[in-house]
Design an enzyme around this catalytic site. Structure first.
Site, PDB file in Angstrom:
ATOM      1  N   ASP A 217     -17.724   6.569  19.679  1.00 45.95           N
ATOM      2  CA  ASP A 217     -18.994   6.312  20.347  1.00 45.95           C
ATOM      3  C   ASP A 217     -19.857   7.527  20.076  1.00 45.95           C
ATOM      4  OD1 ASP A 217     -21.047   5.539  21.995  1.00 45.95           O
ATOM      5  OD2 ASP A 217     -19.740   4.767  23.550  1.00 45.95           O
ATOM      6  N   PRO A 224     -23.198  20.989  29.775  1.00 49.86           N
ATOM      7  CA  PRO A 224     -22.443  22.033  30.463  1.00 49.86           C
ATOM      8  C   PRO A 224     -21.052  21.606  30.915  1.00 49.86           C
ATOM      9  CG  PRO A 224     -24.703  21.967  31.260  1.00 49.86           C
ATOM     10  CD  PRO A 224     -24.532  20.782  30.359  1.00 49.86           C
ATOM     11  N   ASP A 225     -20.880  20.305  31.211  1.00 50.12           N
ATOM     12  CA  ASP A 225     -19.590  19.815  31.680  1.00 50.12           C
ATOM     13  C   ASP A 225     -18.687  19.344  30.543  1.00 50.12           C
ATOM     14  OD1 ASP A 225     -18.561  20.007  34.190  1.00 50.12           O
ATOM     15  OD2 ASP A 225     -19.260  18.070  34.908  1.00 50.12           O
ATOM     16  N   ASP A 271     -23.433  15.915  12.673  1.00 55.17           N
ATOM     17  CA  ASP A 271     -24.040  16.103  13.987  1.00 55.17           C
ATOM     18  C   ASP A 271     -23.923  14.819  14.805  1.00 55.17           C
ATOM     19  OD1 ASP A 271     -25.446  16.919  16.177  1.00 55.17           O
ATOM     20  OD2 ASP A 271     -27.426  16.823  15.239  1.00 55.17           O
ATOM     21  N   ILE A 296     -19.120  16.808  37.601  1.00 50.63           N
ATOM     22  CA  ILE A 296     -18.015  15.902  37.900  1.00 50.63           C
ATOM     23  C   ILE A 296     -16.700  16.462  37.367  1.00 50.63           C
ATOM     24  CG2 ILE A 296     -19.557  13.900  37.777  1.00 50.63           C
ATOM     25  CD1 ILE A 296     -18.193  13.303  35.014  1.00 50.63           C
ATOM     26  N   ASN A 374     -18.217  -7.597  28.375  1.00 50.11           N
ATOM     27  CA  ASN A 374     -19.011  -7.854  29.584  1.00 50.11           C
ATOM     28  C   ASN A 374     -19.674  -9.227  29.606  1.00 50.11           C
ATOM     29  OD1 ASN A 374     -18.513  -5.171  30.353  1.00 50.11           O
ATOM     30  ND2 ASN A 374     -20.256  -4.456  29.179  1.00 50.11           N
ATOM     31  N   ASP A 419      -5.132  -6.489  29.323  1.00 50.28           N
ATOM     32  CA  ASP A 419      -3.901  -5.875  29.830  1.00 50.28           C
ATOM     33  C   ASP A 419      -4.004  -5.426  31.278  1.00 50.28           C
ATOM     34  OD1 ASP A 419      -2.169  -5.937  27.490  1.00 50.28           O
ATOM     35  OD2 ASP A 419      -3.618  -4.575  26.588  1.00 50.28           O
TER      36      ASP A 419
END
Length: 547
Positions: A217, A224-225, A271, A296, A374, A419
């Site tokens: 993806d 930062p996280d 990139d 988070i 979905n 599954d």
């Protein structure tokens, strides 16, 4: 003495030059060549194939160029030899055409798969070309048009999630909104691992260690996280414009991008920066740095790295099957432990070329965690969500559940083809530019399972993909609300997964007393029909009547 010094200096320079070049014994993951699809129509025309050092620039107006994915029945190991065979087959398939295509055709050689992706000149129909090539050539095993796939996410939600009780609470300020972590007993699992290993659960100290998750993806590697949790290609020197490790990719520090914006979807570079936020959101659930007083916490709690593999571009997050194959191939070649795949399509048939790439990854002991989709679709029916529904042992297909433990209204389902479920609504995670948002979709559920798989693998790297899959499925928490909607009838449970001593997954067989009522009805009805038939036959025989 001066001569000796000169000789030594010359040797040192020569050795440094050799060391700076890619290893001659290492086969690049991808290489390129080119040939003219139809040259001049002359009899016995031989294909003129030449090798390329890199992917050539696209001509103006080539953004919508068609591509086909080709695999030979007996593929040569050398890309140019495969290109010659493909050239002959394609020239024969187009021999009846009046139009002569003089543009050169670029071939992407996926060397470890012995498969090739061919860019067709503008005006050449990919589906018709494949159909004709399979008819006229007995050398081609797979020929499929490249297909567009899309992310498996739903619309974004920004409302706050309710707080959940936790056993171990990281100091990340938005963690209280990560209801999905409590739903799968993630804090309890972290506490157990911390107690077992007698260590401080500090994400800042342990981030980036252990397993590697290829997020097919992308991700914002400057967030930062996330920045400390990104995989780094140790064989590459950033920004020098050289393929230092000889894998066919220049400056692939954190991964690779096979697209660069919606207007030129097939241009690739080193990139893999996120554009729409979808990939960064998935990456955050897997591996956001935990307990660092920032944003988070990720499921893997500092025990994994994110390899960014970008093939979805533009505002809608669309990409091509060929590029997903490129990404899987790269993940295998560069040593990823597993891949997280929040993308796919709904269709009646699976793409064989894509399945070949997943099977190759399976042979390399990789799990393929995939979003079920979905479309509120029964994936057991004629239309299935691919690649999640492909019948390969290494795939875990994931549906989306709500906070109440029910199937999200949009989530695909299937007693045989999905599954397990995982949290997939109002999921708070990272998005580009250092921000955080809530999203929903089976895209958001998939990273929970990918992160858990990485965490389990970090406990014992010697485990096989089957061990990890069995552990995740056998410890799922069964729920009445999910019964009959997936193979396990429940949602993943992290605490059970990390504490299970001997986890083996075998589908449960229904005992006789639970034999489906309609099956008893069919048996009873059949017996009744047989009994009536015997009576009628006897009556006719003894009364000498005909029917």
């Amino acid at each position: 003495m001066a001569q000796l010094v000169g000789i030594v200096w010359t040797l040192l320079v020569a050795l440094s030059l050799v060391a700076s070049q890619p290893s001659a014994n290492k086969t690049p993951v991808v290489s390129y060549s080119t040939f003219s699809l139809v040259s001049d129509g002359a009899a016995n025309d031989q294909p003129r194939v030449r090798a390329l050092s890199s992917l050539p620039p696209r001509p103006a107006g080539a953004a919508g160029i068609h591509r086909i994915i080709v695999k030979l029945k007996h593929p040569h190991t050398e890309g140019l030899a495969r290109a010659e065979t493909i050239s002959r087959a394609l020239q024969a398939s187009l021999s009846a055409e009046t139009t002569v295509h003089t543009a050169e055709t670029t071939v992407h050689h996926l060397n470890s798969l012995s498969m090739d992706v061919v860019d067709l000149p503008l005006g050449v129909d990919a589906a018709a070309t494949c159909e004709a090539a399979l008819l006229v050539s007995d050398e081609i095993d797979i020929c499929e048009p490249d297909a567009v796939v899309a992310t498996a996410s739903g619309r974004r939600l920004r409302a706050r999630a309710a707080q959940e009780p936790n056993r171990f609470v990281p100091d990340d300020p938005i963690f209280k909104e990560q209801w999905g972590m409590a739903s799968i007993d993630m804090p309890e699992a972290w506490a157990f691992l911390s107690e077992q290993q007698q260590e401080t659960a500090s994400g800042a100290d342990s981030v980036g260690k252990g397993t590697v998750v290829g997020v097919i993806d992308t991700g914002d590697y400057t967030h930062p996280d996330l920045k400390d949790a990104m995989w780094v290609n140790q064989g590459e020197i950033a920004g020098n414009g050289i393929d230092d490790d000889g894998n066919g990719f220049v400056d692939d520090i954190h991964g690779w991008a096979w697209c660069d914006g919606s207007e030129n979807p097939h241009i690739g570079d080193g990139d893999p920066m996120d554009e729409g936020g979808h990939g960064t959101h998935c990456a955050g659930t897997i591996a956001a740095t935990a307990n660092n007083q920032e944003g988070i916490a990720g499921v893997a709690f500092g025990r994994t790295k994110i390899m960014a593999l970008k093939f979805l571009c533009g505002p809608l997050g669309n990409g091509y099957t060929a590029d997903s194959i490129h990404a899987i191939n790269y993940a295998v070649a560069m040593g990823a432990t597993l891949t997280s795949n929040s993308w796919g399509y709904l269709g009646f048939t699976a793409y064989r070329a894509l399945e070949e790439a997943i099977r190759k990854a399976e042979e390399a002991n990789m799990l393929f965690i995939a979003a079920a989709g979905n479309e509120y679709n029964d994936n057991d029916g004629p239309r299935k969500g691919y690649p999640a529904s492909s019948e390969l042992d290494s795939i875990i297909s994931v549906g989306a559940a709500t906070k109440e433990g029910e199937k999200a209204w949009f989530s695909n389902y299937g007693l045989e083809s999905v599954d397990v479920f995982a949290p997939g609504t109002r999921i708070a995670s990272t998005v580009p530019n250092g921000k955080y948002e809530k999203m929903q979709g089976t895209s958001m559920a998939t990273p929970f399972v990918a992160g858990l798989a990485a965490l389990l693998w970090s406990m014992d790297p010697a485990q096989s993909y089957r061990d990890i899959k069995h552990r995740i499925l056998s410890t799922s928490e069964k729920m009445d609300s999910l019964e009959g909607l997936c193979v396990t009838g429940g949602q993943v449970n992290a605490l059970k997964a990390v504490t299970c001593a001997d986890c083996k997954w075998t589908p449960t067989e229904l005992p006789m007393e639970e034999f489906a009522w309609h099956q008893w009805a069919l048996l009873g009805g059949g017996a009744a029909v047989l009994f009536v038939g015997v009576l009628v036959t006897c009556y006719c025989l003894f009364s000498r009547k005909t029917i």
